[in-house]
Design a protein around this motif. Sequence first.
Motif, PDB file in Angstrom:
ATOM      1  N   ILE A 102      12.572   4.312  -1.317  1.00 19.67           N
ATOM      2  CA  ILE A 102      13.480   4.212  -2.455  1.00 19.67           C
ATOM      3  C   ILE A 102      12.874   3.349  -3.552  1.00 19.67           C
ATOM      4  CG2 ILE A 102      15.731   3.341  -3.199  1.00 19.67           C
ATOM      5  CD1 ILE A 102      16.805   4.124  -0.443  1.00 19.67           C
ATOM      6  N   CYS A 103      12.186   2.288  -3.162  1.00 13.65           N
ATOM      7  CA  CYS A 103      11.529   1.405  -4.133  1.00 13.65           C
ATOM      8  C   CYS A 103      10.477   2.174  -4.930  1.00 13.65           C
ATOM      9  CB  CYS A 103      10.908   0.221  -3.410  1.00 13.65           C
ATOM     10  SG  CYS A 103      10.133  -0.993  -4.510  1.00 13.65           S
ATOM     11  N   SER A 104       9.707   3.021  -4.263  1.00  8.46           N
ATOM     12  CA  SER A 104       8.710   3.841  -4.955  1.00  8.46           C
ATOM     13  C   SER A 104       9.378   4.786  -5.952  1.00  8.46           C
ATOM     14  CB  SER A 104       7.888   4.650  -3.948  1.00  8.46           C
ATOM     15  OG  SER A 104       7.133   3.811  -3.115  1.00  8.46           O
ATOM     16  N   ALA A 105      10.488   5.396  -5.526  1.00 10.09           N
ATOM     17  CA  ALA A 105      11.211   6.306  -6.418  1.00 10.09           C
ATOM     18  C   ALA A 105      11.777   5.558  -7.626  1.00 10.09           C
ATOM     19  CB  ALA A 105      12.333   7.002  -5.650  1.00 10.09           C
ATOM     20  N   MET A 106      12.251   4.337  -7.414  1.00  9.36           N
ATOM     21  CA  MET A 106      12.795   3.550  -8.526  1.00  9.36           C
ATOM     22  C   MET A 106      11.695   3.164  -9.514  1.00  9.36           C
ATOM     23  SD  MET A 106      15.494   1.121  -6.464  1.00  9.36           S
ATOM     24  CE  MET A 106      15.900   0.174  -7.922  1.00  9.36           C
ATOM     25  N   LEU A 107      10.499   2.867  -8.990  1.00 11.17           N
ATOM     26  CA  LEU A 107       9.384   2.554  -9.883  1.00 11.17           C
ATOM     27  C   LEU A 107       9.010   3.753 -10.736  1.00 11.17           C
ATOM     28  CD1 LEU A 107       7.053   0.452  -7.546  1.00 11.17           C
ATOM     29  CD2 LEU A 107       8.361  -0.367  -9.512  1.00 11.17           C
ATOM     30  N   TYR A 108       9.032   4.925 -10.128  1.00  5.28           N
ATOM     31  CA  TYR A 108       8.676   6.128 -10.884  1.00  5.28           C
ATOM     32  C   TYR A 108       9.774   6.519 -11.862  1.00  5.28           C
ATOM     33  CZ  TYR A 108       6.592  10.584 -11.993  1.00  5.28           C
ATOM     34  OH  TYR A 108       6.019  11.639 -12.664  1.00  5.28           O
ATOM     35  N   ALA A 109      10.988   6.023 -11.648  1.00  6.93           N
ATOM     36  CA  ALA A 109      12.094   6.362 -12.544  1.00  6.93           C
ATOM     37  C   ALA A 109      11.840   5.892 -13.966  1.00  6.93           C
ATOM     38  CB  ALA A 109      13.398   5.765 -12.015  1.00  6.93           C
ATOM     39  N   PHE A 110      10.972   4.888 -14.143  1.00  4.54           N
ATOM     40  CA  PHE A 110      10.649   4.425 -15.497  1.00  4.54           C
ATOM     41  C   PHE A 110       9.972   5.516 -16.321  1.00  4.54           C
ATOM     42  CE2 PHE A 110      11.053   0.303 -13.332  1.00  4.54           C
ATOM     43  CZ  PHE A 110      11.851  -0.368 -14.244  1.00  4.54           C
ATOM     44  N   LEU A 126       0.832  -1.211   0.000  1.00  6.00           N
ATOM     45  CA  LEU A 126       0.000   0.000   0.000  1.00  6.00           C
ATOM     46  C   LEU A 126       0.863   1.256   0.000  1.00  6.00           C
ATOM     47  CD1 LEU A 126      -2.794   1.317   0.193  1.00  6.00           C
ATOM     48  CD2 LEU A 126      -2.611   1.138   2.692  1.00  6.00           C
ATOM     49  N   TYR A 127       1.905   1.267   0.826  1.00  3.92           N
ATOM     50  CA  TYR A 127       2.769   2.448   0.913  1.00  3.92           C
ATOM     51  C   TYR A 127       3.542   2.661  -0.380  1.00  3.92           C
ATOM     52  CZ  TYR A 127       6.535   5.531   2.384  1.00  3.92           C
ATOM     53  OH  TYR A 127       7.435   6.566   2.466  1.00  3.92           O
ATOM     54  N   ILE A 128       4.138   1.612  -0.910  1.00  2.00           N
ATOM     55  CA  ILE A 128       4.948   1.745  -2.123  1.00  2.00           C
ATOM     56  C   ILE A 128       4.097   2.207  -3.300  1.00  2.00           C
ATOM     57  CG2 ILE A 128       6.285   0.455  -3.837  1.00  2.00           C
ATOM     58  CD1 ILE A 128       7.325  -1.282  -1.553  1.00  2.00           C
ATOM     59  N   VAL A 129       2.932   1.595  -3.479  1.00  2.00           N
ATOM     60  CA  VAL A 129       2.074   1.933  -4.625  1.00  2.00           C
ATOM     61  C   VAL A 129       1.535   3.347  -4.510  1.00  2.00           C
ATOM     62  CG1 VAL A 129      -0.100   1.372  -5.783  1.00  2.00           C
ATOM     63  CG2 VAL A 129       1.460  -0.457  -5.103  1.00  2.00           C
ATOM     64  N   PHE A 130       1.086   3.731  -3.318  1.00  2.00           N
ATOM     65  CA  PHE A 130       0.486   5.061  -3.187  1.00  2.00           C
ATOM     66  C   PHE A 130       1.538   6.162  -3.254  1.00  2.00           C
ATOM     67  CE2 PHE A 130      -2.021   8.458  -1.249  1.00  2.00           C
ATOM     68  CZ  PHE A 130      -3.215   8.289  -1.935  1.00  2.00           C
ATOM     69  N   LEU A 131       2.713   5.937  -2.695  1.00  2.00           N
ATOM     70  CA  LEU A 131       3.776   6.927  -2.811  1.00  2.00           C
ATOM     71  C   LEU A 131       4.229   7.057  -4.259  1.00  2.00           C
ATOM     72  CD1 LEU A 131       5.638   8.919  -1.377  1.00  2.00           C
ATOM     73  CD2 LEU A 131       7.247   7.051  -1.007  1.00  2.00           C
ATOM     74  N   TRP A 132       4.297   5.931  -4.961  1.00  2.00           N
ATOM     75  CA  TRP A 132       4.620   5.962  -6.392  1.00  2.00           C
ATOM     76  C   TRP A 132       3.597   6.787  -7.159  1.00  2.00           C
ATOM     77  CZ3 TRP A 132       1.371   3.388 -10.012  1.00  2.00           C
ATOM     78  CH2 TRP A 132       1.825   3.432 -11.343  1.00  2.00           C
ATOM     79  N   TYR A 133       2.323   6.633  -6.809  1.00  2.00           N
ATOM     80  CA  TYR A 133       1.273   7.412  -7.461  1.00  2.00           C
ATOM     81  C   TYR A 133       1.427   8.906  -7.168  1.00  2.00           C
ATOM     82  CZ  TYR A 133      -3.240   9.746  -7.597  1.00  2.00           C
ATOM     83  OH  TYR A 133      -4.235  10.665  -7.781  1.00  2.00           O
ATOM     84  N   LEU A 134       1.777   9.252  -5.928  1.00  2.00           N
ATOM     85  CA  LEU A 134       1.912  10.666  -5.554  1.00  2.00           C
ATOM     86  C   LEU A 134       3.074  11.333  -6.273  1.00  2.00           C
ATOM     87  CD1 LEU A 134       1.248  10.666  -1.698  1.00  2.00           C
ATOM     88  CD2 LEU A 134      -0.298  11.307  -3.538  1.00  2.00           C
ATOM     89  N   MET A 135       4.037  10.555  -6.728  1.00  2.00           N
ATOM     90  CA  MET A 135       5.186  11.134  -7.404  1.00  2.00           C
ATOM     91  C   MET A 135       4.858  11.663  -8.790  1.00  2.00           C
ATOM     92  SD  MET A 135       8.380   8.702  -6.283  1.00  2.00           S
ATOM     93  CE  MET A 135       8.877   8.627  -4.554  1.00  2.00           C
ATOM     94  N   SER A 136       3.615  11.475  -9.237  1.00  3.20           N
ATOM     95  CA  SER A 136       3.193  12.069 -10.506  1.00  3.20           C
ATOM     96  C   SER A 136       3.122  13.589 -10.398  1.00  3.20           C
ATOM     97  CB  SER A 136       1.826  11.516 -10.928  1.00  3.20           C
ATOM     98  OG  SER A 136       0.836  11.800  -9.949  1.00  3.20           O
ATOM     99  N   GLU A 137       3.113  14.111  -9.163  1.00  7.80           N
ATOM    100  CA  GLU A 137       3.204  15.544  -8.915  1.00  7.80           C
ATOM    101  C   GLU A 137       4.497  15.802  -8.152  1.00  7.80           C
ATOM    102  OE1 GLU A 137      -0.366  17.526  -7.500  1.00  7.80           O
ATOM    103  OE2 GLU A 137      -1.487  15.692  -7.834  1.00  7.80           O
TER     104      GLU A 137
END
Length: 202
Positions: free
Chosen positions: A165-173, A116-127
């Motif tokens: 860090i995992c969330s940031a790496m996912l958004y790096a794509f 839940l944390y990784i996915v939602f933080l990854w989503y928030l990184m769109s802003e």
Amino acid sequence: ESILNPSGTSVILKILWPLTYFCSTLTPSVFAFVNVNLASIIKFIFSSTSLIFYLTNRHDDRLDKADWRLFPLGLAYSLSSYAITYVTYGSFNFMINLPIILLALEYLIYKNNKVLYIVFLWYLMSEPYYAFMTCEFLFLYFFTLDFDDFKDFIKKGIRFALCSICSAMLYAFYLIPYYSMTTTTQYAVADASAKPSIFRFF
């Protein structure tokens, strides 16, 4: 950016986007003001709803769903979101998402629920701007949580850092299309900075 633009909005508002788009394109322009106000009202409602959801599901000191204090707390939070939006446009989305990411952090710390944390933080990184402020706030909020001892603090701190860090790496794509755009543009030949120096070795 229009207030009806789905880019960077919350999940709920993205679901409602087809309806608002239908209203804004098929209704006379005189009703455009009504459509904008409708979107603002929806955000106003969901900002209080997200806070109430957090307060009734948090790990410690959760409130009962029938507690009368939820109404003034939710209303105050919505009014605060409305006021902050006048200072920084787009803050409504940030205020809607903030209680949810706090709940996700508590689930990560107390229940070891990483997804839940990784996915939602990854989503928030769109802003990116609000993601930066959110990460700063999460870092400070982490120190207010309860830990058994210093060893437990270190263990959960490492878990918190690795999941972030995992969330940031996912958004790096998402950077791949930007890199492709800068290297294939017609200005790439004249602009030596269009190609990052890290790739000059290849």
